[in-house]
Design an enzyme around this catalytic site. Sequence first.
Site, PDB file in Angstrom:
ATOM      1  N   PRO A 145       0.712  -1.044   0.150  1.00  0.00           N
ATOM      2  CA  PRO A 145      -0.451   0.421  -0.206  1.00  0.00           C
ATOM      3  C   PRO A 145       1.007   1.345   0.528  1.00  0.00           C
ATOM      4  O   PRO A 145       0.648   2.252  -0.122  1.00  0.00           O
ATOM      5  CB  PRO A 145      -1.421  -0.071   1.177  1.00  0.00           C
ATOM      6  CG  PRO A 145      -1.157  -1.592   1.077  1.00  0.00           C
ATOM      7  CD  PRO A 145       0.252  -2.301   1.085  1.00  0.00           C
ATOM      8  N   GLN A 375     -12.868   6.762 -30.761  1.00  0.00           N
ATOM      9  CA  GLN A 375     -13.198   7.804 -31.478  1.00  0.00           C
ATOM     10  C   GLN A 375     -13.547   7.652 -32.665  1.00  0.00           C
ATOM     11  O   GLN A 375     -14.581   8.075 -33.322  1.00  0.00           O
ATOM     12  CB  GLN A 375     -11.922   8.684 -30.993  1.00  0.00           C
ATOM     13  CG  GLN A 375     -12.934  10.891 -31.785  1.00  0.00           C
ATOM     14  CD  GLN A 375     -13.016  11.672 -30.846  1.00  0.00           C
ATOM     15  OE1 GLN A 375     -13.017  11.108 -30.083  1.00  0.00           O
ATOM     16  NE2 GLN A 375     -14.153  12.268 -31.500  1.00  0.00           N
ATOM     17  N   GLU A 402       4.303  -2.843 -14.179  1.00  0.00           N
ATOM     18  CA  GLU A 402       6.239  -2.897 -14.637  1.00  0.00           C
ATOM     19  C   GLU A 402       6.926  -1.542 -14.773  1.00  0.00           C
ATOM     20  O   GLU A 402       8.168  -1.680 -15.754  1.00  0.00           O
ATOM     21  CB  GLU A 402       6.287  -3.401 -16.514  1.00  0.00           C
ATOM     22  CG  GLU A 402       6.283  -4.598 -16.176  1.00  0.00           C
ATOM     23  CD  GLU A 402       6.216  -6.116 -15.452  1.00  0.00           C
ATOM     24  OE1 GLU A 402       7.265  -5.829 -14.436  1.00  0.00           O
ATOM     25  OE2 GLU A 402       5.504  -7.090 -15.957  1.00  0.00           O
TER      26      GLU A 402
END
Length: 423
Positions: A145, A375, A402
Site C-alpha cells: 500500500p 473516437q 512494470e
Amino acid sequence: MTSSASTEETETLLPPPPALLPPWHTPEREELQLQARRFAMDEVLPLANELDPQKGTIPASLLDRLAELGYFGITVPAEQGGLGLGVFEYCMVSEELARAWMSTASILARSQGLGTAVPDADRREELNRRSARGEWIGAIALSEPDAGSDLAGVSTRAVLEGDEWVVTGRKRWCGNAEAADFIQVLVRERDPEEGESRSAGLINLLLEKKRGEFPEGLTGHPIDKIGYHGFLTWDLTFDGVRIPRDNVVDQAKAAREDSDEEGKAAEQAGFAEAQKFLNTARVHTAARAVGLARAALEDSILYLQEREQFGHPIGDFQALRFAVAEMAAQIEQSRAFYRQVAHLIDLGLPVAKEASMVKLEATEMSVRVTNQAMQLHGGNGYTTERQVERHWRDARLTTIFEGTSEIQKRIISDRLLPRSPLS
C-alpha cells in the site's frame, strides 16, 4: 496477402497482419508467429469476447493449450524441456496473444523460469521443467500500500525462526495470487545500516502453494479493476506465513553457481542475468502494448468500411483515413523498437536504458492509438458491444505496471544527464 469478405454492395478488406521481414525473418520464426496468430484469433479471441465482459478468468482449458504449444517455456532451455528460444520469440508470440487478449500474453510472464532460482541446482532444473510444462505458474508480490514505484520502501518483514522464515505484512497488486503454484514475495529481513542503500536487507522468498488456495496465515481480497481481466489481482495480508529457509530466490547467485567461471567474472555474469530479467519484463510489456494497439487499428479499419454516413462508408473521409495512417505508423515504429531491443537482450548486451525507452514509447503509443480507435468508432466505441473498449482499458494499464512512465523517464534521464551536487 490481404484477405477479403464480401457484402451485397461492397467488398470489406481485412487488414493484413504484420509480416516478419529481414533482418528478423527466419523460417522457424515465421512458423512460430503464424502458429501463435492462428491460435490467438481462433481460440483466444472468442474466449476473450465471452469472458472479459463478465470479468471472467482464463479457463484451465486455455492454460492447457498454452502449455501444449510450449508457450510457458519459450525462454526455458531446450535441455530442461523448454523451447530454448530467445526474448525476441517470447515478445513476438506475446504480441500475437495480446492482439486477442492481453491477459493471455501476460500469463506467460508468470512462467518462463520464474520462481526457479533457488540455491539447489537439481531443484532449479526440476522447477524449470515444471515451468516449461505450465505446471509452475506463479505470482509476484512486490508492491505494498505504501511501496509501489519505491520498492526500497518495502516493509513486509521476514524473521528467521529455526529452519523457516516467518513473514508478516501486506502486499498489493499481486496478480494471479490465488490461482498460482507459488508466490515470489519481496520482504525485508533487516533494516539497512548506516551508509548502505535503502534496498539493503531486501530478499525474495518463494512461497509454494496449491492452486486455488491460500496457505495458513495468508488471506486476501480481489481488487476490482476496470480492465485487465482474465485473472484476479489481489490485496494480500501475511500474518505469520511460514516459508522454508532455503526458499530464497536469488537470480544472480543462481547464475553464478551455474557458471563455469570463477571469481569476479562469474559475479558480474550473475548480476547481468538479474538485470536481463528486468529488461525482459519491460520489452515484454512493449510487445503487449503493440498487440493491443494493433487490435484497435485492425478493428477500426473494419469498422470504417462498415459504417456509413452521408451516403459513404466513413472510411472514405480523409480525416479518418489520415488518423488510420498515423496509428499504423506509430504501431510500426514501436514494433521495430521492441524487436531491436529484444534482439540486443538475446545478444547479452546491456540495454537498461533502451528497455525503459521502448516500454515508455510503446505503452504511451498504445494509449494514444486505442483512444483514437474509440473516437473512430464514435458512440459505438463507448459500448461493450465492440472489442475496442477492451483494448482501450487494457492499454491504459500498460503505462502503469512494470514501472510507470514516470519511472521509465527517470531511468532514462539518469543515464543521460548527470545530477548536480545540489540535487
